[in-house]
Design a protein around this motif. Structure first.
Motif: not given
Length: 1961
Positions: A520-543
């Protein structure tokens, strides 16, 4: 007499040599000159050697310890004899050491006793107290040996209690019975040795050095290890005492040395530690092992027997072999891990002591490190030692996986730096209009602000930007505020500004705790596409990647269990607790206990008393906080009544054993129930019941719940499977708690006093590390990973202030390391132990496979589903036409059911047996789940899941899954079985056809549309059959069916998109803007979709019928689902126009179901959905019920002890002490403003223990590991009823939550994961495969992935191109390693980016990148030059290199001019620079293999993600329809809501990780008066508690437990072949594959991927390594034999002619004797076996040859050759193949062997033919002819057009009358040509090893007998057809064999062939 080494010469040493070991065991023998004294342990017992009572070979002791554990060195012990002589006891002789230790104990304890006592030790042995003392002494000695381990012994050889070894020890392995065995006696030779030490330690101290010998004597004391163990325990006790008091402002931490006795105690202990380490270093060396020298041992000892008492000890489990003695003397101090830890601890203590004395403050790192020696106590129990050894075995694989995952960590962190560098510095600042003071909103991040003029402005930067100025993005601060750069949060420690901070945040993201705060901090400071960085990293690493740790631990621990035959967690085999044998009426020896009649009655009343317990617990659950007094009295009396009933029950159970009452105590459940009855009766005493302790004692009443659980058969089975032997689970729990405690000791020294008890906003900080207890709780919080980032951030914020940035970084690293260790290793061990208990025994797996094969090989005809389901015609009588017998044709075959024929042929016994089999345990009940599974159209066996696994081998983890895999005859195991399968299928089809013929209307759709109707046929062309194969009608058209399906699926997707857009928020906005209208655009589109789906429904019904037809629409469950979705669309269409705002929530939720139709998009997705929700439903249900049964007791107990005690006032000031003070209002600072808030006395936010429902709900929420830390903090603050809680007022209440989290959260989560994995493995068939079979499947997948190298046909001749070619092909060497170094440097250079870097540094980095790119260009150019473009582009890696390098060049050059470079160019440059690092995977073998496995697992992972996405969409639409307008709660923000689709999906992703899902759930339970309730749902902002509980809990269970567990299963299955640790498979590495590819490339020069049959011999000759198939070793090949057997010439022979010649027998330059000597080393058996294997491989390769459509030979493919060789060279078919595969393999091998034998016979016949011609040719030479005419002419035909060169011999002028021919058949024509095909004949001879002399075994000759003459005389027609230059075809060979039927040649040839086969075997 003194020796040089200071030892007495009359104390020689005896060395016992183990014949099987090369090491020596030394033992001291007292001098023979002493007098014999019974009390003197050194008295001799024989004239030759001295043995005494406590010697390991004594015959007089039955309680002697076996050799269990060596210590450090040989020990010198004072025996206590009169002359005080010194004896030597070898440290590896543990029995001797223990006996001497016990002897010393006896002398100390019993010297004052009567002499008879001391002279008769048997009396002492019979004393119970003495036996306990001895056992305790043994336990302490073993524990000290494991913990201290002076011998540096490997963990797997440490002594263990509780296992078979201890049982054998109690029975005394060296007891009188075993030692009297004559076979164990070994005559010993007494020898002398100069020293028992070896080499020079530290290159200074020799074996006879006095200092070294002195330290040796000190360490040799038998009590030294025990003493050091007590020192370690004392060290821990002192540290706990020192950290016991809570640090506070009034009680600060001690900073001066000597202010407490603890300092002096630690000083004394560490002085002893230091002396110990010095002594061990002097004795054994520091780093380098002492060199072995000649002074160590003078002689060797000979053992005269094959076995000895010592060697017999080697086979005992859990002990150290005597062979480690050599390593004891030669192992340096730092060669052992714990020794290195000890050294670090001691050095750090002295450093800390110096710093403390010097006054250096707050440098506690060394103090924390000085506590590390406490971790030695992890091995104090044998279970801990076993677990530690298991972890050590798994360490190499864990390191490989860690390296692989760390690479992704680095890459993701680099991307984070590049994208979000400096982002967390930007926050909104409120600007004071007066300009006096501004206020920073600490929790509002931004990317710009809105100015007073309404325009958008970028953030105010404090640094210079070399590029263009920043632009507004993200959250824009409102008017009156500005977005300004400042410091990063948490004292500038949490950011993406450098690689360290970025990697910490990446780890936070991987651990999935509070990761959304970063998002949420990154979404506030940058663009909405920054969500992809977190979601993809989450799926690649955790799942994805982090699940590799689960796969490694489970696989390795399973391998340990397989190899050691015991658990990886314990060596004991104890039974489950409280789960006795069935009925609890049997003893351990399984003998029935005879009970009286009362016992029979009690067994029948068993469930009655269980029901009483259930009622009692139900009444206990009715208790609430505000229960009326009358109800409380009723509950108390009910508890008393049930307590008395159960007391009466236990009394009756006791008397049921009359008269043998002692049998009552043989059942542990009886003993436990008796204990519960006694305690529960005692607590009913009024004095106890009215005491404050009574609520805590009710745990004994609640403990009765176990009887309910085990009374349910399914729950009992699951519980027994989960618990297993209990010992492993208990050992693991104890091991984890010990690690947690020791880590708490270390971290409390590091952080004690650094973190305050409250923050700047007066919020309490829970984990402050202020004392040892709080530190323990904090470390457990890290272990559970619940809100662990709060601890991390507090350390960042406060330690960097009170200490330093360096100390905060060290503390953060420690916290992160412990969190990773706990979550990725320790917690996964719970999965391993549960999986271990669920595992099926290997023998049982074989039985299941055999039974399944037996059933599948003899299939029975089942009742057809079509006839049985929805069939109303079975109620009508068939009326077939009669047919006159005389009109029946004679050739007619009447068909009938095989089952009826079998019933006719079978007798009654077989029928009864078959009936019994079908109704026995092999056939499960036809329950609801089984009905659902059959209804879904999946083949399910009548005998259990194994048949389904056989048909279902292509599970979701296979990419080539087809529906045909479910066809029972798609993969027959034999020809006969295939015929039976096909017959059964054809019979079922015939039955359907007969039934339709008898009922013509049955095939008519809707009873009126016949199969021949043209409209119906058109419909059938559009859609496939709804169920099964159409018997009548037409098949669907591939083109039209595809187009129709594509159109329908497009409409489905469009309808789902429409539902996602038209949310209630959109509809409200639409109606507000356009007014209320009935027929909106989205309603009209829904109407269109309804019409399209209705048309689809009608077409399918017309094509196949609706219900009562063979292929009816309703017979397909997916059609039923489609029809239900269609009905919901109609419901929405009908209700919306008539009642725009009144439709119920459930009607609106129906819109979500249309997304279910997306499942039909793919068969693999459909099957994955089935596996998740259908196949595993029974096991998931069992796990859920078991989990609830574990929660209920904790809920009842929580009500009793916490009910009504959690109330508090929202004013936390010190003035509030009770509820009476919680009145009025108080001021609270909000955004720097004081706001008055009314005081409220209430429970914390939505949780309490006031009633059973609330307690159960909060415990269920805590199961997801969310929120329990805050609840525990509130429980710890309890001060009493109506009193304001105070922090840590009741801190021991935290034990309740620790136990619940460990038993509940950890257990339930691992249980679900294990159950899902087991279900996944069962459906994929892996669960029923043995370890060897699983390894073969994994190896097969690995081999199928390998493809032949695409190399140039010819190596370039140009030197430069040849050099480039070698570099591109070899992939080894110096240049290759240099390039790897460049890629590593590239990554390091990327890691040097940081925020605020100067311009010159950025320019330097860009220039460095340009230089690296130049190197990459050179590398790519070399590959292009060496391989050529055609070959270059065939490798995907090369194309990847080319694209990435070109992109990097294009984007890096503009970056050199920052002023003109756009942001897009900069971001693309960074992206390409990161992509370059992926090349490092190609440079490392382990990383390359893991990367390939990642790519190979993409399809199954994608299928699982696809199913999950569909479930996401369904739930997203439901959430939006139901909660789309609900008001925000405490946790609601612009990012956390269900207003629109994107935020809803993001919130669902957050809840999938368990991130604060329960708090969000409570936000949506809001009801009036806290919200606006309106009948118009568009005007209401209330939530719904029932819907919230249903949706949130179901989503939590589905995503967090089931889906996540499926990811674990898929990843573990996809990656399991990487973790093969068997010795056979470890040889199949990258280098071996390269050798195979190289050999293949040398033959397949055209790169077709095939090798012709004519090239097989050449190919086999080039194979090396694991795939080598050559018959002879390299040294026995002809060239090598010639080279090694040549005559050696001496120069003197050539110069001196008088030199006598030797007797060397020469043939040319070959020394025949040397050749004979070389050939004598040939292993005949090995050669025969190699020849046999070669023949089989060669012939099977010929049989595997593929042909094209025209019948031309293609050859054998690369993959088929790999698999073929794997069967012969890598695996054992009998162990590795499943039963049906093994049968097919044996059938194929039989054909191969037959072919080999056939070729052998053909070769023999060819030999006979050649012999005949050769003899005729010899006869021609014996004829006397004229000079000109008698010389034959020899002509060599080497015409290039000829097939092979031929040799022709012409005898034109030879007179026939001069020929001496014995048979007319041997007469040749005047001109005869002998065609010799040398290469062809040689090839066959080499392949099949034909030897002409092998025919006559007696003489070794092959002579032409009369039989041969007969053969040649009578078979001219056959022999005339044989051409010796060509292969004999099958027809000719058969003719020859047929012609031999009438004579003895046929039998003789068969006998010869069988004889050769037997010899080869």
């Amino acid at each position: 007499m003194e020796r040089k080494d200071g030892l007495s010469s009359d104390v020689p040493l005896v060395e016992f040599i183990n014949p099987n070991e090369t090491n020596i065991i030394t033992q001291s023998i007292p001098s023979q000159s002493r007098s014999h004294n019974p009390r003197d342990i050194s008295s001799p017992i024989s004239p030759s050697i001295t043995l005494h009572d406590d010697d390991i070979f004594s015959r007089d002791r039955g309680d002697q310890q076996r050799n269990t554990m060596p210590s450090f060195l040989s020990r010198r012990v004072t025996t206590g004899s009169d002359d005080n002589e010194e004896n030597y006891v070898e440290m590896t002789n543990i029995s001797k050491r223990l006996s001497l230790t016990k002897k010393k104990h006896k002398q100390i304890s019993f010297d004052h006793q009567d002499e008879n006592y001391t002279q008769d030790p048997s009396l002492l042995n019979r004393m119970p107290s003495f036996k306990k003392f001895k056992r305790l002494s043994r336990m302490v000695t073993r524990a000290s040996s494991r913990v201290v381990n002076l011998a540096n012994v490997p963990l797997d050889q440490l002594p263990k209690e509780g296992g078979p070894s201890e049982e054998k020890e109690r029975n005394s392995v060296l007891s009188e019975t075993s030692l009297n065995d004559k076979s164990l006696e070994t005559p010993l030779t007494i020898v002398k040795s100069k020293s028992v030490l070896e080499g020079r330690s530290l290159f200074i101290f020799g074996p006879n050095n006095p200092v070294r010998l002195f330290f040796y004597e000190v360490l040799s004391n038998p009590t030294i290890e025990t003493f050091i163990l007590f020192l370690i325990c004392a060290n821990i006790i002192l540290l706990v005492i020192d950290a016991w008091d809570t640090v506070s402002p009034t009680n600060p931490r001690r900073t001066t040395w000597g202010s407490s006795f603890v300092d002096y105690g630690l000083l004394a202990i560490f002085i002893l530690y230091t002396l110990e380490i010095i002594a061990r270093i002097v004795v054994s060396g520091f780093i380098i092992n002492p060199d072995n020298n000649d002074e160590s041992f003078d002689t060797t000892l000979q053992a005269n027997t094959k076995s000895s008492s010592v060697s017999s000890l080697n086979n005992q489990k859990g002990q150290i072999l005597p062979g480690i003695k050599r390593s004891v003397y030669k192992t340096a101090f730092l060669r052992h891990s714990f020794n290195r830890i000890d050294l670090v601890a001691v050095i750090c203590y002295w450093i800390d002591l110096v710093l403390t004395i010097c006054g250096v403050s707050h440098v506690y790192v060394f103090k924390a490190l000085s506590t590390l020696r406490s971790f030695r106590l992890l091995t104090v129990t044998s279970g801990g030692s076993t677990i530690l050894q298991s972890l050590k075995i798994s360490a190499p694989l864990l390191v490989n996986v860690l390296t692989f995952i760390s690479f992704f960590f680095v890459i993701i962190s680099i991307i984070g730096i590049q994208a979000f560098k400096g982002s967390f510095r930007r926050q909104c600042v409120w600007v004071d209009p007066s300009g006096s003071s501004n206020y920073t909103l600490s929790q509002q991040w931004c990317g710009g602000y809105i100015g007073q003029d309404g325009n958008h402005y970028p953030y105010i930067s404090t640094t210079d930007h070399p590029l263009k100025p920043p632009i507004p993005k993200g959250y824009l601060c409102p008017v009156g505020q500005v977005c300004q750069e400042g410091d990063n949060p948490y004292n500038n420690m949490v950011s993406y500004d450098n690689i360290f901070s970025a990697m910490v945040l990446t780890f936070v993201l991987a651990a999935t705790q509070n990761w959304t705060d970063l998002l949420y901090r990154t979404m506030d400071t940058d663009y909405g596409w920054s969500t992809l960085y977190y979601v993809l990293s989450l799926f690649i690493l955790n799942f994805w990647l982090l699940n590799l740790f689960v796969a490694v631990i489970v696989a390795v621990f399973e391998k340990i269990r397989e190899e050691t035959s015991h658990s990886a967690f314990t060596t004991s085999k104890s039974a489950p607790v409280l789960l006795d044998d069935e009925g609890k009426w049997t003893l351990k020896d399984h003998k029935k206990i005879v009970t009286n009649r009362l016992g029979t009655i009690m067994k029948k009343l068993k469930y009655l008393f269980v029901f009483c317990i259930f009622i009692d617990l139900f009444i206990m659950g009715c208790r609430t906080f505000d229960t009326p007094p009358n109800t409380v009295l009723f509950i108390d009396r009910a508890e008393l009544v049930f307590t008395l009933i159960l007391a009466a029950e236990i009394i009756l159970r006791f008397f049921s054993y009359y008269p043998k009452f002692w049998f009552f105590f043989h059942a542990r459940s009886n003993t436990f129930d008796l204990f519960l009855v006694i305690v529960t009766c005692l607590i009913q005493i009024p004095l106890i019941k009215s005491s404050p302790a009574y609520p805590y004692l009710t745990i004994f009443q609640i403990a009765r719940v176990y009887r309910i659980v085990i009374a349910v058969p399914r729950l009992k089975t699951v519980l027994m499977s989960v618990l297993g032997s209990v010992a492993g689970l208990a050992n693991l729990v104890l091991f984890i708690l010990m690690i947690n405690f020791f880590a708490a000791i270390s971290v409390v020294q590091l952080l004690r006093g650094s973190i305050p008890s409250s923050d700047n906003q007066s919020n309490s900080i829970i984990m402050t590390f202020s004392d040892i207890y709080n530190s323990f709780l904090a470390m457990y919080q890290l272990f559970s990973s619940s809100d662990w980032t709060t601890v991390l951030y507090n350390v960042f914020e406060y330690e960097s202030v009170s200490g330093s940035v360096a100390s905060s970084i060290i503390a953060a690293l420690f916290i992160s390391f412990y969190t990773g260790l706990s979550n990725f290793v320790l917690l996964n061990m719970f999965i391993a132990v549960v999986q271990e208990n669920f595992a099926i025994a290997e023998e049982e797996k074989h039985k299941i496979q055999v039974e399944s094969f037996r059933r599948n090989a003899d299939p029975t005809v089942k009742k057809d589903v079509v006839i049985e389901r929805w069939n109303i015609y079975r109620f009508f009588k068939e009326k077939p036409k009669a047919l006159a017998v005389e009109n029946i044709p004679s050739s007619l075959v009447l068909h009938t059911q095989k089952s009826r024929v079998k019933e006719l042929l079978e007798d009654d016994g077989s029928k009864d047996k078959k009936k019994k089999m079908h109704h026995g345990i092999m056939e499960p009940a036809d329950n609801f789940i089984m009905s659902i599974k059959r209804f879904f159209g999946y083949v399910d066996t009548d005998y259990g899941p194994i048949h389904e696994s056989d048909l279902n081998r292509h599970s979701i983890h296979h990419t080539d899954y087809k529906e045909a895999a479910f066809d029972p005859f798609s993969d027959p195991v034999s020809d006969k079985q295939a015929e039976e399968f096909i017959d059964s299928y054809q019979e079922r089809q015939a039955l359907k056809a007969d039934f339709i013929a008898a009922h013509p209307s049955y095939a008519a759709s809707l009873w009126c549309i016949s199969p021949h109707n043209s409209v119906r046929r058109i419909c059938q062309l559009l859609v496939p059959s709804s169920y099964g194969k159409r018997i009548q009608g037409v098949s669907p058209s591939p083109t039209w069916s595809f187009l129709f399906s594509a159109f329908i699926y497009s409409c489905i997707i469009a309808s789902v998109v429409l539902a996602c857009i038209t949310t209630p928020a959109y509809q409200k906005q639409y109606y507000e803007q356009y007014g209320v209208t009935r027929y909106t655009w989205f309603w009209l589109i829904d109407l269109v979709f309804a019409f399209i789906f209705t048309l689809e429904f009608i077409i399918k019904v017309i094509a196949d019928g609706f219900l009562f037809t063979p292929n009816a629409y309703m017979l397909n469950v997916w059609n039923v689902l489609d029809l239900f979705v269609l009905s919901t669309i109609y419901v929405n269409i009908i209700l919306v126009p008539t009642d725009t705002f009144g439709s119920a929530r459930i009607i609106r939720a129906f819109k979500a179901l249309r997304a279910l139709r997306l499942i039909n998009l793919s068969t693999s997705i459909k099957n994955t959905f089935y596996y998740i929700l259908i196949a595993g439903a029974p096991r998931i249900f069992d796990a859920s019920i078991l989990s609830i049964s574990l929660i209920i007791p904790f809920a009842l107990y929580g009500i009793n002890i916490f009910s009504g005690l959690l109330y508090n006032c929202n004013d936390n000031s010190n003035t509030i002490n009770a509820n009476t003070d919680c009145t009025g209002e108080f001021a609270q600072n909000i955004l720097n403003w004081n706001v008055l808030i009314p005081r409220v006395w209430d429970n914390p936010y939505h949780y309490s223990f006031d009633d059973f429902k609330s307690a159960l709900l909060i415990l269920f929420e805590s199961l997801s590991n969310e929120g329990w830390i805050n609840i525990m903090f509130n429980v710890m603050a309890i001060t009493g009823y109506n009193n304001q809680p105070q922090p840590n007022a009741a801190k021991w209440n935290a034990v309740y939550w620790l136990v619940f989290n460990l038993v509940g959260t950890v257990f339930v989560l691992t249980l679900f994961i294990s159950v899902i994995i087991l279900s996944f493995q069962s459906k994929s068939g892996v669960a029923y495969l043995t370890q060897e079979q699983v390894r073969w499947l994994n190896l097969e997948k690995l081999l199928r992935q390998i493809k032949p190298s695409k190399l140039p046909k010819v190596k370039p001749n140009n030197p430069f191109r040849a050099f480039c070619y070698d570099y591109a092909v070899e992939k080894r060497g110096t240049l290759y390693n240099i390039m790897t170094g460049f890629y590593v440097f590239h990554i390091i250079l990327l890691m040097t980016e940081f925020f605020g870097a100067p311009t010159w540094w950025e320019m330097t980095r860009n220039i460095a990148f340009l230089l690296l790119i130049s190197v990459y260009i050179i590398e790519v150019s070399m590959k292009l030059a060496g391989l050529g473009w055609k070959v270059f582009r065939s490798n995907p890696w090369n194309l990847y290199d080319l694209i990435v390098i070109i992109g990097t060049i294009v984007t890096t050059i503009p970056a050199l001019t920052p002023s003109t470079t756009s942001d897009t160019t900069v971001q693309l440059q960074k992206l390409f620079l990161v992509l370059v690092t992926i090349k490092l995977f190609q440079k490392s073998d382990p990383l390359n293999q893991l990367f390939k496995n990642v790519i190979a697992s993409v399809p199954p992972i994608f299928n699982l993600f696809a199913v999950w996405f569909i479930i996401f969409v369904i739930y997203a639409i439901m959430y939006m329809e139901i909660f789309g307008l609900t008001k925000y709660g405490q946790n609601g923000t612009q990012h956390v809501n269900f207003r629109n689709f994107d935020t809803t999906m993001l919130t669902l992703i957050r809840m999938s990780t368990g991130e604060n899902w329960n708090s969000i759930m409570h936000d949506y339970t809001v009801t009036s008066p806290f919200c606006v309730q309106n009948s118009n749902y568009l005007l209401s902002d209330c939530g719904s508690a029932p819907w919230a509980y249903f949706l949130f809990i179901s989503w939590n269970v589905l995503s967090m437990y089931i889906i996540f567990s499926m990811f674990v299963g898929v990843v573990g299955d996809s990656f399991s072949y990487f973790y093969q640790i068997s010795g056979t498979y470890s040889s199949i590495n990258r280098e071996e594959i390269r050798k195979f590819k190289k050999a293949w490339g040398a033959i397949d020069v055209k790169r077709t991927g095939y090798i012709k049959s004519k090239d097989l011999s050449k190919f086999f000759g080039k194979l090396e390594g694991s795939f080598r198939v050559k018959i002879f070793d390299d040294e026995f090949l002809i060239p090598n034999l010639r080279k090694n057997s040549r005559v050696t010439h001496r120069l003197s022979e050539d110069l001196d002619f008088l030199h006598p010649k030797d007797d060397t027998f020469r043939v040319e330059d070959i020394d025949v004797k040397k050749l004979e000597k070389n050939l004598s080393r040939l292993d005949i058996r090995k050669t025969f076996q190699s020849r046999k294997t070669y023949n089989l491989i060669y012939q099977e390769a010929l049989m595997t040859i593929e042909r094209d459509a025209a019948g031309n030979e293609k050859g054998i493919s690369f993959t088929n050759m790999l698999l073929l060789l794997a069967h012969y060279k890598l695996i054992d078919d009998e162990k590795c193949l499943e039963i049906h595969e093994y049968v097919k393999r044996q059938i194929k091998l039989k054909k191969v062997i037959d072919s080999v034998n056939r070729e052998r016979v053909k070769s023999l016949l060819r030999t006979i033919l050649w012999r005949k011609k050769f003899r005729a040719f010899k006869n021609l030479k014996s004829v006397k002819i004229n000079d000109d005419d008698s010389v034959p002419r020899i002509t060599v035909n080497d015409d290039p057009n000829a097939r092979v060169p031929t040799l022709s011999i012409e005898t034109m002028n030879i007179s026939q009358q001069h020929m001496s021919i014995t048979s007319p058949s041997e007469q040749l024509s005047a001109r005869e040509t002998l065609n010799i095909d040398t290469p062809e004949f040689s090839r066959q001879s080499d392949s099949f090893g034909v030897r002409t002399r092998s025919f006559d075994h007696s003489s070794g000759e092959f002579s032409l007998s009369s039989g041969e003459e007969f053969l040649l005389t009578n078979n001219n027609n056959v022999w005339s057809n044989i051409d010796a230059n060509t292969e004999m075809d099958e027809q000719t060979a058969d003719q020859v064999l047929t012609s031999l039927q009438s004579n003895y040649w046929h039998d003789t040839l068969q006998e010869m062939s069988q004889g050769n086969s037997s010899r080869n075997q």
